[in-house]
Enzyme design. Structure first.
Site, PDB file in Angstrom:
ATOM      1  N   TYR A 102      21.191  16.165  32.028  1.00  0.00           N
ATOM      2  CA  TYR A 102      20.112  15.607  31.219  1.00  0.00           C
ATOM      3  C   TYR A 102      20.591  15.344  29.796  1.00  0.00           C
ATOM      4  CZ  TYR A 102      15.506  15.297  28.959  1.00  0.00           C
ATOM      5  OH  TYR A 102      14.416  14.901  28.231  1.00  0.00           O
ATOM      6  N   LYS A 146      20.785  11.785  27.580  1.00  0.00           N
ATOM      7  CA  LYS A 146      20.102  11.563  26.303  1.00  0.00           C
ATOM      8  C   LYS A 146      21.099  11.210  25.200  1.00  0.00           C
ATOM      9  CE  LYS A 146      15.818  12.046  27.429  1.00  0.00           C
ATOM     10  NZ  LYS A 146      14.859  10.928  27.293  1.00  0.00           N
TER      11      LYS A 146
END
Length: 232
Positions: free
Chosen positions: A150, A154
């Site tokens: 994740y 990002k």
């Protein structure tokens, strides 16, 4: 910002920060196009909100992005694009050495490729002075064990935003770290833990509105640094 009734597109608006921001914009007279993967949840989230157009679907699907653009075109263009939809990945988060690559590919498809694809699709409809707000995470700026999938997605989103700002100085591209919030995604990231001490998403909305309504330059912002400016 345009003098006519402003129009926004908020992805991932069925819950959390996307839902809270949509309600705030609608109450302030904005027309808002929203999406989310689960149409029933999206319908519940925007029920009764004036000027909201719900277009359920998966932002990673190019045909859905075209549907969103058609909805925006019907409203005459876009003043605000909020790239909020995200995919966490497995819960609990695995270390990178154990991360299933097919799942990581999907995380990147939703968190990186879909936002860029949406910008590309909407480009002819972006009005002068448009704000593009990409929601990131502290995991995108710091190396954290268990957050490699994740977090790296990002980090890629943040870099895309920075480059888009340089290549398109007529836009304001704001990458925003909202901080921890009491959301379904945050609970999924910490299964079994009590997250009731985290602030509600509504507390972050004033920080986003400071960027949307203000004259901040393109760049990365922490909501915690913006909120005092609008509450003092």
């Amino acid at each position: 910002m345009t003098e006519q009734q402003p129009t926004a597109l908020v992805t991932g608006a069925s819950r959390g920060l996307g839902r809270a921001l949509t309600a705030d914009l609608a109450a302030d007279g904005w027309r808002v196009v929203v999406d989310a993967r689960h149409g029933d949840q999206l319908a519940d989230a925007v029920a009764g909100l004036p000027g909201v157009v719900a277009v359920p679907g998966d932002v990673a699907d190019p045909s859905h992005r075209t549907e969103l653009a058609e909805a925006v075109d019907d409203l005459g263009g876009l003043d605000l694009l909020v790239l909020n939809a995200s995919l966490l990945g497995p819960s609990p988060q695995p270390e990178l050495a154990d991360y299933p690559l097919d799942v990581l590919e999907q995380v990147y498809r939703v968190n990186v490729l879909a936002p860029l694809g949406l910008v590309q699709t909407l480009r002819p409809l972006l009005r002068p002075g448009v704000r593009i707000v990409a929601i990131t995470s502290d995991a995108g700026a710091e190396a954290m064990a268990g957050w490699g999938g994740y977090g790296s997605s990002k980090a890629a989103l943040e870099h895309l935003g920075a480059v888009l700002a340089i290549e398109n100085p007529q836009w304001r591209v704001h990458v925003v770290d909202p901080g921890d919030m009491r959301t379904v995604m945050h609970q999924e990231a910490f299964p079994g833990e009590d997250i009731s001490d985290r602030p509600e998403p509504e507390t972050v909305v004033p920080a986003l509105r400071a960027l949307v309504d203000g004259d901040h330059p393109s760049g990365r912002y922490r909501a915690a640094d913006l909120i005092p400016a609008v509450t003092s």
